[in-house]
Design a protein around this motif. Sequence first.
Motif, short mmCIF file in Angstrom:
data_model
loop_
_atom_site.label_atom_id
_atom_site.label_comp_id
_atom_site.label_asym_id
_atom_site.label_seq_id
_atom_site.Cartn_x
_atom_site.Cartn_y
_atom_site.Cartn_z
N PHE A 13 0.79 -1.22 0.00
CA PHE A 13 0.00 0.00 0.00
C PHE A 13 0.84 1.28 0.00
O PHE A 13 0.31 2.35 -0.28
CB PHE A 13 -0.93 0.03 1.22
N GLY A 14 2.10 1.16 0.37
CA GLY A 14 2.93 2.35 0.44
C GLY A 14 2.63 3.22 1.65
O GLY A 14 2.98 4.41 1.68
N ARG A 15 1.97 2.66 2.64
CA ARG A 15 1.68 3.40 3.88
C ARG A 15 1.70 2.41 5.05
O ARG A 15 1.66 1.19 4.86
CB ARG A 15 0.32 4.08 3.80
N SER A 16 1.72 2.94 6.26
CA SER A 16 1.77 2.10 7.45
C SER A 16 0.42 1.45 7.73
O SER A 16 -0.64 2.02 7.43
CB SER A 16 2.20 2.93 8.67
N LEU A 17 0.45 0.27 8.31
CA LEU A 17 -0.75 -0.43 8.75
C LEU A 17 -1.15 0.12 10.11
O LEU A 17 -0.42 -0.02 11.09
CB LEU A 17 -0.48 -1.93 8.84
N ASN A 18 -2.31 0.74 10.18
CA ASN A 18 -2.80 1.33 11.43
C ASN A 18 -3.68 0.32 12.15
O ASN A 18 -4.81 0.06 11.75
CB ASN A 18 -3.61 2.60 11.13
N VAL A 19 -3.17 -0.30 13.21
CA VAL A 19 -3.96 -1.26 13.98
C VAL A 19 -4.44 -0.66 15.30
O VAL A 19 -5.27 -1.26 15.98
CB VAL A 19 -3.16 -2.57 14.25
N GLU B 197 -7.26 -2.31 6.64
CA GLU B 197 -6.69 -2.21 7.99
C GLU B 197 -7.52 -3.02 8.98
O GLU B 197 -6.97 -3.72 9.84
CB GLU B 197 -6.64 -0.75 8.43
N LYS B 198 -8.83 -2.94 8.85
CA LYS B 198 -9.70 -3.66 9.77
C LYS B 198 -9.64 -5.17 9.55
O LYS B 198 -9.71 -5.95 10.52
CB LYS B 198 -11.13 -3.15 9.64
N ILE B 199 -9.48 -5.60 8.30
CA ILE B 199 -9.31 -7.03 8.03
C ILE B 199 -8.05 -7.55 8.72
O ILE B 199 -8.05 -8.62 9.34
CB ILE B 199 -9.23 -7.28 6.51
N ASN B 200 -6.98 -6.78 8.64
CA ASN B 200 -5.74 -7.19 9.30
C ASN B 200 -5.87 -7.14 10.81
O ASN B 200 -5.32 -7.99 11.52
CB ASN B 200 -4.58 -6.31 8.81
N TRP B 201 -6.61 -6.17 11.33
CA TRP B 201 -6.86 -6.10 12.77
C TRP B 201 -7.60 -7.36 13.23
O TRP B 201 -7.26 -7.95 14.28
CB TRP B 201 -7.69 -4.86 13.09
N LEU B 202 -8.58 -7.79 12.47
CA LEU B 202 -9.34 -9.00 12.82
C LEU B 202 -8.44 -10.23 12.84
O LEU B 202 -8.58 -11.09 13.71
CB LEU B 202 -10.49 -9.21 11.82
N LYS B 203 -7.53 -10.33 11.88
CA LYS B 203 -6.63 -11.48 11.83
C LYS B 203 -5.74 -11.55 13.07
O LYS B 203 -5.41 -12.64 13.55
CB LYS B 203 -5.75 -11.41 10.57
N ILE B 204 -5.38 -10.39 13.59
CA ILE B 204 -4.44 -10.36 14.70
C ILE B 204 -5.13 -10.41 16.06
O ILE B 204 -4.72 -11.15 16.97
CB ILE B 204 -3.57 -9.08 14.62
N PHE B 205 -6.24 -9.69 16.21
CA PHE B 205 -6.81 -9.46 17.54
C PHE B 205 -8.20 -10.09 17.77
O PHE B 205 -8.72 -9.99 18.89
CB PHE B 205 -6.92 -7.95 17.81
N ASP B 206 -8.79 -10.72 16.79
CA ASP B 206 -10.16 -11.22 16.95
C ASP B 206 -10.28 -12.62 16.35
O ASP B 206 -11.06 -12.86 15.42
CB ASP B 206 -11.15 -10.26 16.28
N LYS B 207 -9.52 -13.55 16.89
CA LYS B 207 -9.45 -14.88 16.30
C LYS B 207 -10.59 -15.79 16.76
O LYS B 207 -10.97 -15.77 17.93
CB LYS B 207 -8.10 -15.52 16.62
N HIS B 208 -11.10 -16.58 15.81
CA HIS B 208 -12.20 -17.51 16.07
C HIS B 208 -11.81 -18.89 15.55
O HIS B 208 -11.84 -19.12 14.33
CB HIS B 208 -13.47 -17.03 15.37
#
Length: 298
Positions: free
Chosen positions: A39-45, A53-64
């Motif tokens: 993306f050429g920018r930082s990932l804001n979690v 960004e929210k998809i990546n947040w879910l992968k890291i912090f909301d596991k099922h």
Amino acid sequence: MAISKNNNLLNRMAISALWRTASLWPDLVYLRLMYRLKFGRSLNVKNPKTYTEKINWLKIFDKHPEYTNLVDKYKAKEFVRNRLGTDKYLIPTLGVWQSFDDINFDLLPKQFVLKTTNGGGNTSVVICKDKSNFNKQLARDVLKSKDSKKLYQKSREYCYYEVKPRIIAEEYIKATNDELSDYKFFCFDGEPKFLFIGSERQKKGEDVKFDFFDIDFNFLPIKNGHDNALIRPIKPINYDKMLEIASTLSKGFKHVRVDLYNVGGKIYFGELTFFHHGGIVPFEPDEWDYKFGEYLKL
């Protein structure tokens, strides 16, 4: 222009190097690096705003952990059967095996489809239209056992980590002009909001095409990993039924992409996708990353 090409080449080389060393990186570090390259920018979690960004947040912090069975192409059918209360939207299963060598091709019909239970998308799918000239060696190469842990490492979609790699055979669903389009509904808290239609998958020498629409089937000027089709897909007659099915299957999930087929007016379930493109493929234009993100409530 030359500088741009050089930068693109260096970027591709960096992504390739990151993939090769994926097992060495912790999830968050890896995703920050990959996101920056893509993306050429930082990932804001800390305060994610965009869809990716929210998809990546879910992968890291909301596991099922239960998602593992829902992305398994064989086990997911049980969920669909129970949720919809019927088999009518499932492509009939002809068999499931631990390995390619276990398949008894004499028991399969003239036409069938083979796929791996742990593969994402259509990367591990073999279509047999005539068993009399079926190339088994080529099929074996396509369907060779994929290590679920290695699949997980590239995008950190944790739900694939424990999926048991098997091979499933399904009935061959013949579409008009051999063009099997799939309809992928982005659902948020049980409500479909957007979809894209994947077409031209079976067209030799062509990459799959994606065309995005809002839920009222108005075309959206979005590119996300693939170009638009030259001929825009038309709205299916039973589109409202597809919306109903997508809504029913997505209830109880913050977000899931419900993939369906519509062949000759008959609707079939495809798969459930919890992390569209792994959250690492940009939207063009970028504003749609923010618009999709507004519907994903963390």
